[in-house]
Design a protein around this motif. Structure first.
Motif, short mmCIF file in Angstrom:
data_model
loop_
_atom_site.label_atom_id
_atom_site.label_comp_id
_atom_site.label_asym_id
_atom_site.label_seq_id
_atom_site.Cartn_x
_atom_site.Cartn_y
_atom_site.Cartn_z
N MET A 1 0.84 -1.17 0.00
CA MET A 1 0.00 0.00 0.00
C MET A 1 0.89 1.23 0.00
O MET A 1 1.84 1.33 0.77
N PHE A 2 0.60 2.19 -0.85
CA PHE A 2 1.36 3.42 -0.95
C PHE A 2 0.67 4.50 -0.15
O PHE A 2 -0.55 4.63 -0.14
N PHE A 3 1.49 5.33 0.54
CA PHE A 3 0.98 6.44 1.33
C PHE A 3 1.58 7.74 0.80
O PHE A 3 2.75 7.80 0.40
N SER A 4 0.86 8.80 0.82
CA SER A 4 1.33 10.12 0.40
C SER A 4 1.49 10.99 1.62
O SER A 4 0.63 11.03 2.49
N ARG A 5 2.64 11.68 1.71
CA ARG A 5 2.88 12.60 2.80
C ARG A 5 2.91 14.06 2.33
O ARG A 5 3.45 14.93 3.00
N VAL A 6 2.40 14.36 1.15
CA VAL A 6 2.32 15.73 0.64
C VAL A 6 1.12 16.38 1.29
O VAL A 6 -0.01 15.89 1.20
N GLY A 7 1.36 17.49 2.00
CA GLY A 7 0.29 18.15 2.74
C GLY A 7 -0.81 18.62 1.83
O GLY A 7 -0.60 19.12 0.74
N GLY A 8 -2.05 18.49 2.32
CA GLY A 8 -3.21 19.01 1.59
C GLY A 8 -3.72 18.13 0.51
O GLY A 8 -4.67 18.49 -0.19
N LEU A 9 -3.15 17.00 0.28
CA LEU A 9 -3.60 16.11 -0.80
C LEU A 9 -4.38 14.96 -0.19
O LEU A 9 -3.98 13.82 -0.23
N PHE B 1 -4.17 6.56 -2.99
CA PHE B 1 -2.97 5.72 -2.95
C PHE B 1 -2.95 4.77 -1.77
O PHE B 1 -2.01 4.02 -1.59
N SER B 2 -4.00 4.86 -0.90
CA SER B 2 -4.01 3.93 0.25
C SER B 2 -4.57 2.56 -0.10
O SER B 2 -4.73 1.72 0.75
N GLU C 1 6.05 -10.07 2.00
CA GLU C 1 7.04 -9.08 1.57
C GLU C 1 6.55 -7.68 1.90
O GLU C 1 5.40 -7.32 1.62
N ILE C 2 7.42 -6.89 2.50
CA ILE C 2 7.09 -5.51 2.87
C ILE C 2 7.59 -4.60 1.75
O ILE C 2 8.80 -4.50 1.50
N LYS C 3 6.65 -3.95 1.04
CA LYS C 3 6.97 -3.06 -0.07
C LYS C 3 7.31 -1.67 0.46
O LYS C 3 6.70 -1.18 1.41
N ASP C 4 8.31 -1.09 -0.19
CA ASP C 4 8.75 0.25 0.22
C ASP C 4 7.83 1.31 -0.38
O ASP C 4 7.36 1.19 -1.52
N ILE C 5 7.55 2.35 0.42
CA ILE C 5 6.87 3.55 -0.07
C ILE C 5 7.78 4.74 0.19
O ILE C 5 8.71 4.68 1.01
N ASN C 6 7.53 5.80 -0.50
CA ASN C 6 8.38 6.99 -0.39
C ASN C 6 7.98 7.79 0.84
O ASN C 6 7.33 8.83 0.74
N ASP C 7 8.41 7.29 2.01
CA ASP C 7 8.03 7.94 3.25
C ASP C 7 9.20 8.61 3.95
O ASP C 7 9.07 9.04 5.09
N ASN C 8 10.35 8.67 3.29
CA ASN C 8 11.51 9.32 3.88
C ASN C 8 12.11 10.32 2.88
O ASN C 8 12.41 9.94 1.73
N PRO C 9 12.30 11.56 3.27
CA PRO C 9 12.90 12.55 2.37
C PRO C 9 14.42 12.40 2.36
O PRO C 9 15.00 11.85 3.29
N LYS D 1 7.00 8.80 -5.78
CA LYS D 1 5.73 9.43 -6.18
C LYS D 1 4.83 9.49 -4.96
O LYS D 1 4.37 8.46 -4.49
N PRO D 2 4.61 10.70 -4.37
CA PRO D 2 5.13 12.01 -4.80
C PRO D 2 6.57 12.20 -4.34
O PRO D 2 7.06 11.48 -3.50
N GLU D 3 7.22 13.21 -4.88
CA GLU D 3 8.61 13.50 -4.57
C GLU D 3 8.73 14.14 -3.18
O GLU D 3 7.92 14.96 -2.79
N LEU D 4 9.78 13.74 -2.45
CA LEU D 4 10.12 14.37 -1.18
C LEU D 4 11.50 15.00 -1.34
O LEU D 4 12.42 14.38 -1.86
N THR D 5 11.67 16.26 -0.93
CA THR D 5 12.90 17.00 -1.21
C THR D 5 13.60 17.40 0.06
O THR D 5 13.00 17.48 1.14
N GLY D 6 14.89 17.64 -0.06
CA GLY D 6 15.69 18.21 1.02
C GLY D 6 16.63 19.26 0.42
O GLY D 6 17.10 19.12 -0.72
N THR D 7 16.91 20.33 1.08
CA THR D 7 17.73 21.41 0.54
C THR D 7 18.86 21.73 1.49
O THR D 7 18.81 21.42 2.68
N VAL D 8 19.96 22.37 0.93
CA VAL D 8 21.09 22.84 1.73
C VAL D 8 21.62 24.14 1.09
O VAL D 8 21.62 24.29 -0.13
#
Length: 795
Positions: free
Chosen positions: A1-9, A16-17, A122-130, A219-226
């Motif tokens: 199951m995919f989870f989205s952590r983009v606020g407001g969506l 995606f759940s 099997e535990i599938k990876d979701i994009n939950d870490n930036p 999907k969706p993209e998680l970003t980090g900046t420096v």
């Protein structure tokens, strides 16, 4: 199951759940599912009972359950419908780190019969870490003398996700002087460099601020900046930075290397002269703390050494950025990268875990019964992590490999609790390293008792001696049976094997206590009625089904002197019998014979006769034979003796105390003429006595032979009793022979009045009693004698 952590969506979060899982069969005992990490509690994983071919309606009765390996129960199964669902939050990165494959192994156990299935989820990876940069800000000192296309390495970002979720792309904020150059070192790691596009001018722009952005491929993209602060100082003289002979150094290092071990030597050169060409080696400022705790570099010669514990299981590789700084003003810096690959050594012993399923083991368990599940693991990799199991000592148990590092402890032979109540087994897990490491786990298998042993007596037959006239209810013997089983299977109860003794049931004679085994005589026993009582006692345990055995008892009733002698006719009446005696008879003439019997046996029935003393002067004309009862003359009668005399004969037995009876004989003295009238009857008696005397010689030898045989039999029986009996009055003894008594006074042998052979063993047959009487002969008559035998039928 995919989870989205983009606020407001919110709508996308619901969309995606939805869960994506694939069910497939592996062989006949493995089912594969997949579920996304971070799935909510209750998320459907699969119909595990249906996929394993189990009937949903039988799940409860078959004790359907799921056992997971690990400290947490991430998954749960509904015992009613067999649906597998998420029980608690699953974080793939926490569970498996950056391993490309992450699975949870489940064991599905079904009883009646016992079955074990293996399920892999099997535990599938979701994009939950930036992505994350190691530092917030990085400073670069670049002299203005640096030429275009000069490169400055930057510390890249990291993402704990895997696959496309961890595939990073970089972008640089818009500027006129620098561009970004990214090269892939591996699928996940990239070399990020800042490239100078045109010469710097400190007077025109003394400082540059740039923003480096890292974006993952999820999907969706998680970003980090420096933010990267670049300070440019114009250098006129020291315009050459140190340069390493390699941009990237690769080295292999064995784990557990000793402190001080040289990893490698880096070398840099500087074309400048003087202090501008003197180089100092150091780690870059962005080197992580875990690297600084394990490695150090010599600032003068560039030797990289081990200063901490190198553990392959902690980290399989290290990236170390090294700087070479000259001593010019301003200082110039050269960079290189060291890639340290840690080589695994066999430094972790296997771990053994035992999960019990069926304890204790019933001793009637069939071959193939699964006793326990054994799982093994090893933190090492490759051959160092390949584990094999063995079981010792040899016995009725074996280890059967079921799935990868899973084994079943299986019963392959028969077990007997009475022989071995418990087995102490040792499971040894050995890895494939060189030298190999191993671990052991002690396994104690208790054997549960079943009722497979019947109670047993020490001997098949017990012989008991009881005196007659015992008090009612007296204890005569105790039977005891042992049962090697335990608990209720060894609880023994006793009972009589009912049968009839003649016309009466056995239970009217004896009884046995059901718990103690004590045998009681319910009524006084009479030796004259019952000499031997034979019966059986049954011992039965309380198991299911109950088992039992029987033992035979021979109860011999010992005679006591409880019967007085009885005088036989014609002298048994109250009125005395008158005997006519001629005054002319000679000495030793037999005038009468007293006959008596005794119902007892042995010495209790051995009779003696004597005349009651009379108050008279002179020698009495009559005497009685001590053992024959014959009344004879001691002298010729005289007129002074009187015409009539009354003789009182006392008959005594030899019992303790002796019992007696009396007989009265009246003797009339007459002349010869009157005595002739009764001579005809007397002559017949004399003739009969003469015939008996002729046979006496033969009978004496016969009686002597019988006495000899009886004596040997008695001695044999006594010896047999002493050898077989553990304590009085027990013993093994056969039926007794007639009690033979020898009278030395008169030189003849006689038996007791009767010899009863009543042996009560359920048969009421008729037996014969032999009675033998021997006459008492006068001292002058030694050539003839008589022996009278009587045979009596008794019940």
């Amino acid at each position: 199951m995919f989870f989205s952590r983009v606020g407001g969506l919110g709508s996308q979060h619901l969309l995606f759940s939805l869960m994506l899982c694939t069910v497939c069969r592996v062989g006949s005992s493995q089912v594969h599912y997949s579920v996304l990490e971070e799935a909510k509690h209750g998320t459907f994983v699969g119909r595990i009972a249906q996929d394993l071919g189990l009937e949903v309606g039988e799940l409860v009765s078959k004790l359907f359950r799921v056992v997971s390996k690990g400290r947490r129960d991430y998954l749960e199964v509904n015992g009613q419908n067999g649906i597998l669902f998420v029980n608690s939050r699953i974080d793939r990165e926490e569970l498996c780190g950056r391993s490309p494959v992450c699975s949870i192994h489940l064991e599905v156990i079904v009883d009646k019969p016992l079955q074990v299935f293996h399920v892999e989820v099997e535990i599938k990876d979701i994009n939950d870490n930036p992505p994350v940069f190691p530092v917030k800000e990085q400073k670069l000192f670049i002299p203005e003398s640096r030429l275009p296309d000069s490169r400055f390495p930057l510390e890249g970002a990291s993402d704990p996700d895997i696959g496309t979720n961890a595939l990073l792309t970089y972008s640089l904020s818009t500027n006129d002087y620098f561009i970004l150059d990214v090269k892939s070192k591996s699928e996940q790691d990239k070399l990020v460099e800042l490239v100078l596009r045109k010469p710097l001018d400190r007077e025109e722009v003394p400082e540059h601020r740039l923003i480096l952005t890292a974006t993952d491929g999820g999907k969706p993209e998680l970003t980090g900046t420096v933010q990267l602060l670049i300070t440019i100082i114009v250098l006129d003289v020291n315009d050459n930075a140190p340069k390493f002979d390699k941009k990237v150094y690769k080295v292999r290092l064995a784990e557990n290397s000793l402190n001080g071990t040289i990893v490698l030597k880096v070398t840099a050169s500087d074309t400048d002269e003087g202090t501008n060409g003197l180089i100092i080696y150091s780690f870059a400022n962005n080197v992580p703390p875990n690297v600084l705790s394990k490695f150090a570099i010599d600032p003068l010669d560039g030797d990289v050494r081990v200063i901490g514990h190198i553990d392959f299981e902690e980290s399989k590789s290290y990236q170390i950025q090294v700087e070479a700084t000259d001593k010019g003003i301003p200082k110039m810096v050269g960079h290189c990268m060291i890639l340290v690959e840690v080589m695994d050594t066999n430094d972790n012993a296997p771990e053994v875990t035992v999960k019990w399923l069926s304890l204790p083991v019933p001793e009637d368990s069939p071959s193939g019964t699964v006793i326990a599940l054994v799982s093994v693991s090893d933190r090492d990799s490759g051959a160092n992590g390949q584990v094999t199991c063995s079981l010792s000592p040899p016995g009725p148990f074996t280890l059967v490999s079921t799935f990868r590092n899973y084994y079943s402890l299986v019963l392959e032979g028969s077990v007997d609790r009475e022989s071995v109540p418990a087995y102490e087994l040792v499971v040894t897990a050995r890895d494939g390293g060189s030298p190999a490491l191993w671990a052991t786990a002690s396994v104690s298998v208790a054997i549960a008792d079943v009722n497979d042993n019947a109670p047993a007596f020490d001997q098949p037959v017990y012989t008991v001696f009881v005196k007659e006239n015992n008090p009612p209810g007296c204890h005569i013997f105790t039977v005891s049976a042992s049962d090697p089983d335990v608990q209720e299977n060894s609880l023994v109860s006793y009972s009589l094997v009912e049968r009839r003794i003649g016309e009466r049931p056995l239970s009217s004679y004896v009884s046995v206590h059901s718990e103690s085994g004590k045998v009681y005589a319910l009524q006084p026993l009479d030796h004259e009625e019952l000499e031997l009582l034979q019966f059986q006692v049954s011992a039965r345990d309380a198991g299911f089904p109950p088992l039992g055995s029987n033992v035979s008892l021979q109860v011999f009733v010992l005679d006591e002197n409880d019967n007085a002698p009885v005088v036989l006719p014609p002298h048994a009446g109250i009125s005395p019998v008158t005997e006519l005696v001629s005054l002319s008879v000679t000495v030793g003439h037999v005038v009468a014979k007293i006959r008596a019997v005794d119902a007892d046996s042995g010495y209790n029935a051995w009779l003696s006769y004597e005349l009651l003393p009379e108050v008279s002067i002179g020698r009495r004309p009559f005497r009685v034979g001590l053992y024959t009862g014959e009344i004879s003359t001691t002298r010729a009668p005289e007129e002074l003796d009187g015409s009539r005399q009354m003789l009182l004969v006392v008959v005594k037995d030899h019992g303790e105390p002796p019992l007696s009876a009396t007989a009265t004989v009246s003797i009339s003295l007459v002349d010869s003429g009157q005595a002739l009238k009764a001579s005809s009857g007397v002559s017949r008696s004399v003739a009969s006595a003469g015939k008996a005397a002729e046979a006496l010689d033969v009978n004496v030898y016969l009686i002597i032979a019988i006495c000899s045989v009886s004596s040997l039999l008695v001695l044999s029986l006594l010896l047999y009793v002493v050898l077989r009996c553990s304590a009085p009055p027990q013993g093994v003894c056969g039926p007794g022979k007639p009690a033979l008594v020898c009278s030395s006074e008169i030189g003849s042998w006689s038996y007791s009045q009767q010899r009863r052979q009543k042996v009560c063993s359920g048969d009421g047959g008729v037996k014969s009693d032999l009675m033998a009487f021997s006459p008492n002969l006068p001292p002058t008559l030694n050539t003839s004698s008589k022996v009278l035998f009587f045979e009596k039928q008794s019940n």
